[in-house]
Design an enzyme around this catalytic site. Structure first.
Site, PDB file in Angstrom:
ATOM      1  N   CYS A   1      64.682  28.513  20.131  1.00  0.00           N
ATOM      2  CA  CYS A   1      64.025  27.613  21.061  1.00  0.00           C
ATOM      3  C   CYS A   1      64.361  28.089  22.461  1.00  0.00           C
ATOM      4  CB  CYS A   1      64.541  26.219  20.779  1.00  0.00           C
ATOM      5  SG  CYS A   1      64.464  25.070  22.097  1.00  0.00           S
TER       6      CYS A   1
ATOM      7  N   ASP B   1      74.522  24.170  12.111  1.00  0.00           N
ATOM      8  CA  ASP B   1      75.725  24.231  11.273  1.00  0.00           C
ATOM      9  C   ASP B   1      76.403  22.868  11.111  1.00  0.00           C
ATOM     10  OD1 ASP B   1      76.166  24.712  14.101  1.00  0.00           O
ATOM     11  OD2 ASP B   1      78.282  24.971  13.631  1.00  0.00           O
ATOM     12  N   LEU B   2      76.386  22.048  12.165  1.00  0.00           N
ATOM     13  CA  LEU B   2      77.064  20.747  12.065  1.00  0.00           C
ATOM     14  C   LEU B   2      76.301  19.799  11.127  1.00  0.00           C
ATOM     15  CD1 LEU B   2      78.048  20.251  15.825  1.00  0.00           C
ATOM     16  CD2 LEU B   2      79.591  20.816  13.938  1.00  0.00           C
TER      17      LEU B   2
ATOM     18  N   ASP C   1      69.082  16.829  29.645  1.00  0.00           N
ATOM     19  CA  ASP C   1      67.628  16.634  29.726  1.00  0.00           C
ATOM     20  C   ASP C   1      67.156  16.247  31.127  1.00  0.00           C
ATOM     21  OD1 ASP C   1      67.437  17.297  27.083  1.00  0.00           O
ATOM     22  OD2 ASP C   1      67.249  15.251  26.349  1.00  0.00           O
TER      23      ASP C   1
ATOM     24  N   ARG D   1      54.359  16.903  25.076  1.00  0.00           N
ATOM     25  CA  ARG D   1      55.223  16.612  23.931  1.00  0.00           C
ATOM     26  C   ARG D   1      56.118  15.407  24.200  1.00  0.00           C
ATOM     27  NH1 ARG D   1      58.958  21.202  22.468  1.00  0.00           N
ATOM     28  NH2 ARG D   1      59.665  19.472  21.184  1.00  0.00           N
TER      29      ARG D   1
ATOM     30  N   LYS E   1      61.223   8.747  23.303  1.00  0.00           N
ATOM     31  CA  LYS E   1      60.848   9.749  22.277  1.00  0.00           C
ATOM     32  C   LYS E   1      62.043  10.067  21.382  1.00  0.00           C
ATOM     33  CE  LYS E   1      61.056  14.289  23.510  1.00  0.00           C
ATOM     34  NZ  LYS E   1      61.890  15.135  22.644  1.00  0.00           N
ATOM     35  N   ASN E   2      63.186  10.332  22.011  1.00  0.00           N
ATOM     36  CA  ASN E   2      64.329  10.802  21.233  1.00  0.00           C
ATOM     37  C   ASN E   2      64.993   9.694  20.421  1.00  0.00           C
ATOM     38  OD1 ASN E   2      63.826  13.325  22.104  1.00  0.00           O
ATOM     39  ND2 ASN E   2      65.548  13.477  23.534  1.00  0.00           N
TER      40      ASN E   2
ATOM     41  N   ILE F   1      75.942  21.857  27.867  1.00  0.00           N
ATOM     42  CA  ILE F   1      75.352  21.596  26.546  1.00  0.00           C
ATOM     43  C   ILE F   1      74.544  22.807  26.089  1.00  0.00           C
ATOM     44  CG2 ILE F   1      73.916  20.016  25.178  1.00  0.00           C
ATOM     45  CD1 ILE F   1      76.276  18.566  26.369  1.00  0.00           C
TER      46      ILE F   1
ATOM     47  N   ARG G   1      70.622  26.772  19.564  1.00  0.00           N
ATOM     48  CA  ARG G   1      70.453  25.529  18.810  1.00  0.00           C
ATOM     49  C   ARG G   1      70.638  25.665  17.285  1.00  0.00           C
ATOM     50  NH1 ARG G   1      65.835  21.837  21.314  1.00  0.00           N
ATOM     51  NH2 ARG G   1      67.253  20.212  20.666  1.00  0.00           N
ATOM     52  N   PRO G   2      71.879  25.940  16.864  1.00  0.00           N
ATOM     53  CA  PRO G   2      72.143  26.051  15.419  1.00  0.00           C
ATOM     54  C   PRO G   2      72.133  24.683  14.726  1.00  0.00           C
ATOM     55  CG  PRO G   2      74.181  26.220  16.675  1.00  0.00           C
ATOM     56  CD  PRO G   2      73.079  26.084  17.679  1.00  0.00           C
TER      57      PRO G   2
HETATM   58  N1  EPU Z   1      75.062  22.226  18.177  1.00  0.00           N
HETATM   59  C1  EPU Z   1      75.764  23.070  17.342  1.00  0.00           C
HETATM   60  N2  EPU Z   1      75.575  22.939  16.000  1.00  0.00           N
HETATM   61  C2  EPU Z   1      74.736  22.022  15.460  1.00  0.00           C
HETATM   62  C3  EPU Z   1      74.037  21.156  16.316  1.00  0.00           C
HETATM   63  C4  EPU Z   1      74.208  21.283  17.669  1.00  0.00           C
HETATM   64  O1  EPU Z   1      76.521  23.908  17.795  1.00  0.00           O
HETATM   65  O2  EPU Z   1      74.622  21.963  14.212  1.00  0.00           O
HETATM   66  C5  EPU Z   1      75.243  22.346  19.623  1.00  0.00           C
HETATM   67  C6  EPU Z   1      73.951  22.610  20.362  1.00  0.00           C
HETATM   68  O3  EPU Z   1      73.611  23.982  20.345  1.00  0.00           O
HETATM   69  C7  EPU Z   1      74.268  22.080  21.733  1.00  0.00           C
HETATM   70  C8  EPU Z   1      75.150  20.870  21.445  1.00  0.00           C
HETATM   71  O4  EPU Z   1      75.643  21.090  20.109  1.00  0.00           O
HETATM   72  O5  EPU Z   1      75.023  23.020  22.439  1.00  0.00           O
HETATM   73  C9  EPU Z   1      74.457  19.543  21.499  1.00  0.00           C
HETATM   74  O6  EPU Z   1      73.231  19.596  20.782  1.00  0.00           O
HETATM   75  P1  EPU Z   1      72.684  18.361  19.980  1.00  0.00           P
HETATM   76  O7  EPU Z   1      72.798  18.633  18.514  1.00  0.00           O
HETATM   77  O8  EPU Z   1      73.301  17.104  20.477  1.00  0.00           O
HETATM   78  O9  EPU Z   1      71.134  18.404  20.356  1.00  0.00           O
HETATM   79  P2  EPU Z   1      69.980  17.855  19.429  1.00  0.00           P
HETATM   80  O10 EPU Z   1      70.486  16.707  18.678  1.00  0.00           O
HETATM   81  O11 EPU Z   1      69.353  18.973  18.671  1.00  0.00           O
HETATM   82  C10 EPU Z   1      69.053  16.123  21.142  1.00  0.00           C
HETATM   83  C11 EPU Z   1      67.787  15.903  21.899  1.00  0.00           C
HETATM   84  C12 EPU Z   1      67.621  16.979  22.960  1.00  0.00           C
HETATM   85  C13 EPU Z   1      68.828  16.906  23.906  1.00  0.00           C
HETATM   86  C14 EPU Z   1      70.118  17.061  23.093  1.00  0.00           C
HETATM   87  C15 EPU Z   1      71.361  16.901  23.924  1.00  0.00           C
HETATM   88  C16 EPU Z   1      66.326  14.863  20.306  1.00  0.00           C
HETATM   89  C17 EPU Z   1      65.103  14.929  19.476  1.00  0.00           C
HETATM   90  N3  EPU Z   1      66.653  15.948  20.978  1.00  0.00           N
HETATM   91  O12 EPU Z   1      68.927  17.405  20.524  1.00  0.00           O
HETATM   92  O13 EPU Z   1      66.460  16.637  23.692  1.00  0.00           O
HETATM   93  O14 EPU Z   1      68.742  17.911  24.861  1.00  0.00           O
HETATM   94  O15 EPU Z   1      70.152  16.072  22.041  1.00  0.00           O
HETATM   95  O16 EPU Z   1      71.402  15.660  24.500  1.00  0.00           O
HETATM   96  O17 EPU Z   1      66.960  13.821  20.356  1.00  0.00           O
HETATM   97  C18 EPU Z   1      64.515  17.012  24.932  1.00  0.00           C
HETATM   98  O18 EPU Z   1      64.199  15.835  24.741  1.00  0.00           O
HETATM   99  O19 EPU Z   1      63.915  17.742  25.769  1.00  0.00           O
HETATM  100  C19 EPU Z   1      65.629  17.595  24.200  1.00  0.00           C
HETATM  101  C20 EPU Z   1      65.824  18.902  24.104  1.00  0.00           C
END
Ligand code: EPU
Length: 420
Positions: A115, A123-124, A307, A399, A21-22, A329, A120-121
């Site tokens: 969420c 900003d990056l 996950d 989902r 999925k991801n 995380i 889950r911001p």
């Molecule tokens: N983060 C920030 N700022 C940002 C983005 C992320 O501070 O702009 C923080 C997050 O809050 C977190 C860390 O960085 O503490 C890592 O988050 P990441 O951005 O890597 O998560 P994501 O890309 O939003 C994906 C997966 C998630 C999985 C995470 C971590 C998808 C669609 N989602 O989310 O999957 O938990 O990476 O590996 O790929 C799931 O499938 O159940 C799921 C939640």
């Protein structure tokens, strides 16, 4: 709403891993970078995938999805607004932002909002896209961007919790059509991000280092269509591995890439399982009768994935000793604890740490799923617990797990779907 009614089960046999999925979601978003036809194979049939297909349709694509193959073609002139009704159900839709900015030169994508697994911001994502020259503002819950003149840049994308998967994806996609070279430092190394890089290269993008912390992207004028096979879902495979441990059932998990699961396999071995890998693909798991405790710290890839934290916690509740789980995380991703403690588990949480005191057994109860991975963990708990368990709100599991109850039933698991 649906619920699962589950009885204690011994599992046996083999289960095939579906497409990831991801990996599929950002790759679907990447089709917005071209007007040509893209064909994706091994796409799992899941709610989140259908939501992303609807987002692509709203953005002007025609999407045909049959028997695991998805064809995406341009039907109308590309649009640039991804509405709240669709985005709110799934954060991955925010990765339409990068491709829209690069291709349509503008984007208006609803901010995904809070969420249950944490803050889950984004900003990056915004930092990276702005570094490429996009003008971004947030207005009335939408992220509105203009990307007329994107230029390559060296961008450091590390955050407080390390790298970000979807921020890396967003910036990598936007950079494919920017002028000059972009270097992403502290890029996510997850196999799903590597797969996106490979997909983009098949479309004609010039990328090197995908799947490593330094990714280089040299912008090109345009991208074309391609065919691509989605990689296996390492989280689904790891979930069945946790089910095998928790129920002490030997299982063969087929078609998973074991190299994507090294930290998980190491943990399972510490817990006493014997695991043989065949052709780097099939994992033959024989758990020990007595589960051993293990300490787990979730980390970005190749560390132990967040996950799979909830699923492994369930197995550890029945281990012979005390385990510690540290969530690095999403420090608040512990909604499952209250539910499994109602089943007799002995888990205590303090901030990002959880101490799991192993007990002999879990006992069936009525429990409530809070998010996708927690739901999977509760289903595992139900299969391992004495008596009957009812897991409410299983729409979460739909989902992200393809045909989950069929797969469990084929292994001998007693699970049925019913109305709440
Ligand atoms: N983060 C920030 N700022 C940002 C983005 C992320 O501070 O702009 C923080 C997050 O809050 C977190 C860390 O960085 O503490 C890592 O988050 P990441 O951005 O890597 O998560 P994501 O890309 O939003 C994906 C997966 C998630 C999985 C995470 C971590 C998808 C669609 N989602 O989310 O999957 O938990 O990476 O590996 O790929 C799931 O499938 O159940 C799921 C939640």
């Amino acid at each position: 709403m649906d619920k699962f009614v589950i009885h204690k089960s011994a599992l046996r046999g083999s289960v095939s891993t579906s497409g990831s999925k991801n990996a599929a979601l950002p790759i679907m978003a990447a089709t917005l970078l071209t007007d040509d036809k893209c064909v994706l194979h091994n796409v799992p049939d899941l709610m989140d995938i259908r939501t992303m297909a609807d987002i692509l349709r709203v953005l002007g694509k025609k999407v045909i999805f049959e028997h695991g193959t998805m064809q995406v073609t341009a039907e109308k002139k590309g649009k640039y607004i991804a509405p709240y009704e669709l985005v709110r159900t799934m954060r991955a839709s925010f990765c339409a932002m990068g491709p829209l900015l690069a291709k349509q030169k503008k984007a208006k994508v609803s901010l995904p909002g809070g969420c249950v697994i944490g803050v889950r911001p984004v900003d990056l994502h915004i930092k990276g896209l702005e570094a490429l020259g996009a003008k971004i503002k947030v207005d009335a819950g939408y992220c509105i961007g203009e990307g007329k003149d994107l230029k390559g840049k060296v961008i450091y994308l590390g955050g407080h919790f390390g790298s970000s998967v979807l921020a890396t994806d967003n910036v990598m996609m936007a950079a494919t059509l920017a002028k000059g070279e972009t270097v992403i430092e502290y890029a996510a190394c997850e196999p799903e991000t590597e797969a996106l890089g490979l997909f983009l290269k098949n479309m004609g993008a010039q990328i090197s280092g995908e799947g490593t912390p330094i990714v280089r992207i040299r912008g090109v004028k345009s991208l074309g269509g391609c065919e691509f096979k989605i990689i296996p879902d390492r989280i689904e495979a790891g979930t069945f591995l946790a089910a095998s441990l928790a129920t002490r059932s030997p299982l063969t998990i087929k078609g998973a890439n074991a190299l994507h699961l090294t930290s998980v396999l190491e943990t399972a071995r510490k817990m006493g399982a014997k695991i043989t890998i065949r052709d780097n693909d099939d994992m033959v798991v024989v758990p020990s009768k007595k589960l051993l405790p293990a300490n787990i710290t979730t980390l970005p890839y190749p560390g132990f994935p967040t996950d799979l934290q909830a699923q492994f916690m369930v197995a550890l509740t029945m281990a012979d000793g005390i385990s510690m789980i540290t969530e690095k995380i999403y420090p608040d991703r512990f909604m499952h604890i209250a539910e499994i403690n109602r089943m007799g588990a002995g888990v205590q949480r303090s901030g990002p740490y959880s101490i799991v005191e192993g007990r002999d057994k879990l006992y069936g109860a009525q429990i409530k799923a809070s998010d996708l991975r927690a739901s999977a963990a509760l289903v595992i708990a139900g299969l391992a617990a004495e008596g009957k368990t009812e897991v409410m709100r299983v729409y979460h599991i739909d989902r992200g797990y393809e045909k989950i109850e069929d797969k469990i039933r084929a292994l001998g698991g007693k699970v049925t779907r019913a109305k709440e």
